[in-house]
Design a protein around this motif. Structure first.
Motif, short mmCIF file in Angstrom:
data_model
loop_
_atom_site.label_atom_id
_atom_site.label_comp_id
_atom_site.label_asym_id
_atom_site.label_seq_id
_atom_site.Cartn_x
_atom_site.Cartn_y
_atom_site.Cartn_z
N VAL A 20 0.83 -1.20 0.00
CA VAL A 20 0.00 0.00 0.00
C VAL A 20 0.87 1.25 0.00
N ALA A 21 1.86 1.29 0.89
CA ALA A 21 2.72 2.48 0.98
C ALA A 21 3.47 2.74 -0.32
N SER A 22 3.98 1.69 -0.95
CA SER A 22 4.71 1.90 -2.19
C SER A 22 3.78 2.34 -3.32
N SER A 23 2.54 1.90 -3.28
CA SER A 23 1.57 2.30 -4.31
C SER A 23 1.15 3.76 -4.15
N VAL A 24 0.77 4.14 -2.95
CA VAL A 24 0.25 5.50 -2.76
C VAL A 24 1.33 6.57 -2.69
N SER A 25 2.54 6.20 -2.31
CA SER A 25 3.61 7.20 -2.19
C SER A 25 4.05 7.74 -3.55
N LEU A 26 3.72 7.03 -4.62
CA LEU A 26 4.06 7.51 -5.96
C LEU A 26 3.36 8.82 -6.29
N CYS A 63 -7.26 6.04 -2.54
CA CYS A 63 -6.11 5.32 -3.13
C CYS A 63 -5.63 4.20 -2.21
N VAL A 64 -5.62 4.46 -0.90
CA VAL A 64 -5.23 3.43 0.07
C VAL A 64 -6.19 2.25 -0.02
N ALA A 71 -3.75 -5.50 -3.23
CA ALA A 71 -2.75 -6.34 -2.56
C ALA A 71 -3.39 -7.63 -2.04
N ARG A 72 -4.59 -7.54 -1.52
CA ARG A 72 -5.29 -8.72 -1.01
C ARG A 72 -5.61 -9.69 -2.14
N GLU A 73 -6.10 -9.17 -3.27
CA GLU A 73 -6.46 -10.02 -4.40
C GLU A 73 -5.23 -10.61 -5.09
N ALA A 74 -4.12 -9.92 -5.05
CA ALA A 74 -2.89 -10.38 -5.71
C ALA A 74 -2.16 -11.44 -4.91
#
Length: 85
Positions: A20-26, A63-64, A71-74
């Protein structure tokens, strides 16, 4: 007047928090700063007005939510989260 907020979001595990952090920090770009420590993601947001801060936080939390569901589905089927005793 500047408006500020700090969010602390704790996830089920550190792997989800990292994803989550790596996705939203972009998308931080000067409005919000995202950090992760263990299972917790901390976000510090600053805006020029309370309404602007509200819009920033609303967008960030949306976004979170999407990143957490992704992330859960992956997660591979054999790697389901273990329940704590």
């Amino acid at each position: 007047m500047k408006a500020r907020a700090q969010l602390h979001i704790t996830f089920e595990d550190a792997t989800t928090a990292e994803a989550v952090a790596s996705s939203v920090s972009l998308d931080d770009a000067g409005y919000i700063e995202t950090r992760r420590r263990g299972r917790t993601v901390t976000a510090q947001a600053t805006a020029d007005s309370p309404m602007s801060l509200l819009h920033t936080l609303d967008d960030y939390l949306a976004c979170v939510s999407v990143a957490e569901r992704t992330a859960r589905e992956a997660r591979p089927p054999g790697r389901a989260r273990r329940r704590r005793a």
